[in-house]
Motif scaffolding. Structure first.
Motif, PDB file in Angstrom:
ATOM      1  N   ARG A   1       4.555 -14.555   7.979  1.00 41.50           N
ATOM      2  CA  ARG A   1       4.068 -13.278   7.447  1.00 41.50           C
ATOM      3  C   ARG A   1       4.846 -12.127   8.076  1.00 41.50           C
ATOM      4  O   ARG A   1       5.156 -12.151   9.267  1.00 41.50           O
ATOM      5  CB  ARG A   1       2.584 -13.159   7.762  1.00 41.50           C
ATOM      6  CG  ARG A   1       1.908 -11.957   7.192  1.00 41.50           C
ATOM      7  CD  ARG A   1       0.398 -11.996   7.416  1.00 41.50           C
ATOM      8  NE  ARG A   1       0.058 -11.730   8.812  1.00 41.50           N
ATOM      9  CZ  ARG A   1      -0.581 -12.557   9.630  1.00 41.50           C
ATOM     10  NH1 ARG A   1      -0.954 -13.741   9.204  1.00 41.50           N
ATOM     11  NH2 ARG A   1      -0.854 -12.218  10.863  1.00 41.50           N
ATOM     12  N   ILE A   2       5.160 -11.123   7.278  1.00 39.51           N
ATOM     13  CA  ILE A   2       5.731  -9.873   7.766  1.00 39.51           C
ATOM     14  C   ILE A   2       4.749  -8.771   7.390  1.00 39.51           C
ATOM     15  O   ILE A   2       4.365  -8.644   6.229  1.00 39.51           O
ATOM     16  CB  ILE A   2       7.107  -9.571   7.142  1.00 39.51           C
ATOM     17  CG1 ILE A   2       8.133 -10.625   7.566  1.00 39.51           C
ATOM     18  CG2 ILE A   2       7.585  -8.175   7.540  1.00 39.51           C
ATOM     19  CD1 ILE A   2       9.479 -10.494   6.886  1.00 39.51           C
TER      20      ILE A   2
ATOM     21  N   ILE B   1      11.754  -0.730   7.076  1.00 36.73           N
ATOM     22  CA  ILE B   1      10.474  -1.417   7.225  1.00 36.73           C
ATOM     23  C   ILE B   1      10.403  -1.832   8.690  1.00 36.73           C
ATOM     24  O   ILE B   1      11.272  -2.571   9.166  1.00 36.73           O
ATOM     25  CB  ILE B   1      10.364  -2.656   6.314  1.00 36.73           C
ATOM     26  CG1 ILE B   1      10.513  -2.277   4.837  1.00 36.73           C
ATOM     27  CG2 ILE B   1       9.046  -3.379   6.550  1.00 36.73           C
ATOM     28  CD1 ILE B   1      10.659  -3.463   3.891  1.00 36.73           C
ATOM     29  N   GLU B   2       9.427  -1.307   9.400  1.00 37.20           N
ATOM     30  CA  GLU B   2       9.254  -1.614  10.821  1.00 37.20           C
ATOM     31  C   GLU B   2       7.898  -2.286  10.999  1.00 37.20           C
ATOM     32  O   GLU B   2       6.898  -1.788  10.489  1.00 37.20           O
ATOM     33  CB  GLU B   2       9.297  -0.340  11.675  1.00 37.20           C
ATOM     34  CG  GLU B   2      10.589   0.433  11.578  1.00 37.20           C
ATOM     35  CD  GLU B   2      11.755  -0.239  12.277  1.00 37.20           C
ATOM     36  OE1 GLU B   2      11.507  -1.088  13.162  1.00 37.20           O
ATOM     37  OE2 GLU B   2      12.899   0.074  11.934  1.00 37.20           O
TER      38      GLU B   2
ATOM     39  N   GLY C   1      12.619  -5.272  12.435  1.00 39.15           N
ATOM     40  CA  GLY C   1      13.090  -4.058  11.780  1.00 39.15           C
ATOM     41  C   GLY C   1      14.001  -4.448  10.635  1.00 39.15           C
ATOM     42  O   GLY C   1      14.888  -5.288  10.796  1.00 39.15           O
ATOM     43  N   LEU C   2      13.764  -3.878   9.471  1.00 36.21           N
ATOM     44  CA  LEU C   2      14.587  -4.126   8.297  1.00 36.21           C
ATOM     45  C   LEU C   2      15.074  -2.799   7.744  1.00 36.21           C
ATOM     46  O   LEU C   2      14.355  -1.805   7.790  1.00 36.21           O
ATOM     47  CB  LEU C   2      13.788  -4.864   7.214  1.00 36.21           C
ATOM     48  CG  LEU C   2      13.254  -6.251   7.584  1.00 36.21           C
ATOM     49  CD1 LEU C   2      12.210  -6.699   6.579  1.00 36.21           C
ATOM     50  CD2 LEU C   2      14.388  -7.248   7.652  1.00 36.21           C
TER      51      LEU C   2
ATOM     52  N   GLY D   1       0.848  -1.183   0.000  1.00 33.35           N
ATOM     53  CA  GLY D   1       0.000   0.000   0.000  1.00 33.35           C
ATOM     54  C   GLY D   1       0.880   1.228   0.000  1.00 33.35           C
ATOM     55  O   GLY D   1       2.088   1.154  -0.229  1.00 33.35           O
ATOM     56  N   ARG D   2       0.286   2.371   0.288  1.00 34.01           N
ATOM     57  CA  ARG D   2       1.051   3.612   0.296  1.00 34.01           C
ATOM     58  C   ARG D   2       2.080   3.629   1.419  1.00 34.01           C
ATOM     59  O   ARG D   2       3.207   4.052   1.235  1.00 34.01           O
ATOM     60  CB  ARG D   2       0.100   4.795   0.431  1.00 34.01           C
ATOM     61  CG  ARG D   2       0.731   6.119   0.174  1.00 34.01           C
ATOM     62  CD  ARG D   2      -0.295   7.209   0.053  1.00 34.01           C
ATOM     63  NE  ARG D   2      -1.361   7.011   1.007  1.00 34.01           N
ATOM     64  CZ  ARG D   2      -1.870   7.956   1.777  1.00 34.01           C
ATOM     65  NH1 ARG D   2      -1.436   9.174   1.690  1.00 34.01           N
ATOM     66  NH2 ARG D   2      -2.842   7.686   2.616  1.00 34.01           N
ATOM     67  N   GLU D   3       1.696   3.134   2.600  1.00 30.69           N
ATOM     68  CA  GLU D   3       2.590   3.151   3.756  1.00 30.69           C
ATOM     69  C   GLU D   3       2.858   1.774   4.342  1.00 30.69           C
ATOM     70  O   GLU D   3       3.756   1.629   5.169  1.00 30.69           O
ATOM     71  CB  GLU D   3       1.996   4.012   4.877  1.00 30.69           C
ATOM     72  CG  GLU D   3       1.830   5.465   4.545  1.00 30.69           C
ATOM     73  CD  GLU D   3       1.199   6.230   5.702  1.00 30.69           C
ATOM     74  OE1 GLU D   3       1.444   5.866   6.865  1.00 30.69           O
ATOM     75  OE2 GLU D   3       0.458   7.178   5.426  1.00 30.69           O
TER      76      GLU D   3
END
Length: 133
Positions: free
Chosen positions: A99-100, A109-110, A123-124, A85-87
């Motif tokens: 699943r992440i 990516i948190e 956290g990535l 999605g957007r965020e």
């Protein structure tokens, strides 16, 4: 006729209304900002795990990826369901019920990693050239 355990009974079925099902959300393509390699980690059950995630778009134009999790052992999973999605981002590896779900923010990516009944914060960050694969 309904048969079970060697017994039978008369049975009549009829439609009672419209189907009430949740249609799965369709996979999406990934934006160029998310393509490539991401690294990070999480802790589950007192054991840290290092994560390497590689994201790409398939020839059909839909997101896909490869996930490598290193903890007590090394596990490689194919990401087979991607929704961007957007965020927010959802990645699924159906073979392992993994699943992440995370929020996308400036090369990070948190979110949460979910495997079966277990959840952990993850956290990535965008991988640097010197990061091990």
């Amino acid at each position: 006729e309904f048969l079970q355990g060697g017994l039978s009974a008369p049975l009549r079925l009829q439609r009672a209304g419209l189907a009430q099902v949740d249609v799965p959300v369709a996979d999406t393509a990934l934006t160029p900002a998310l393509l490539g390699r991401w690294v990070g980690g999480y802790e589950l059950g007192g054991y840290p795990r290092e994560v390497t995630l590689t994201l790409s778009n398939s020839p059909a134009g839909l997101g896909e990826g490869q996930l490598v999790v290193v903890g007590k052992r090394r596990t490689e999973l194919a990401i087979d369901h991607v929704i961007q999605g957007r965020e927010f981002l959802t990645l699924k590896a159906s073979a392992a019920n993994y699943r992440i779900e995370g929020r996308i923010a400036a090369d990070r990516i948190e979110g949460q990693v979910v495997q079966g009944p277990f959840e952990a914060a993850i956290g990535l960050r965008r991988a640097n050239a010197g990061d091990k694969p």
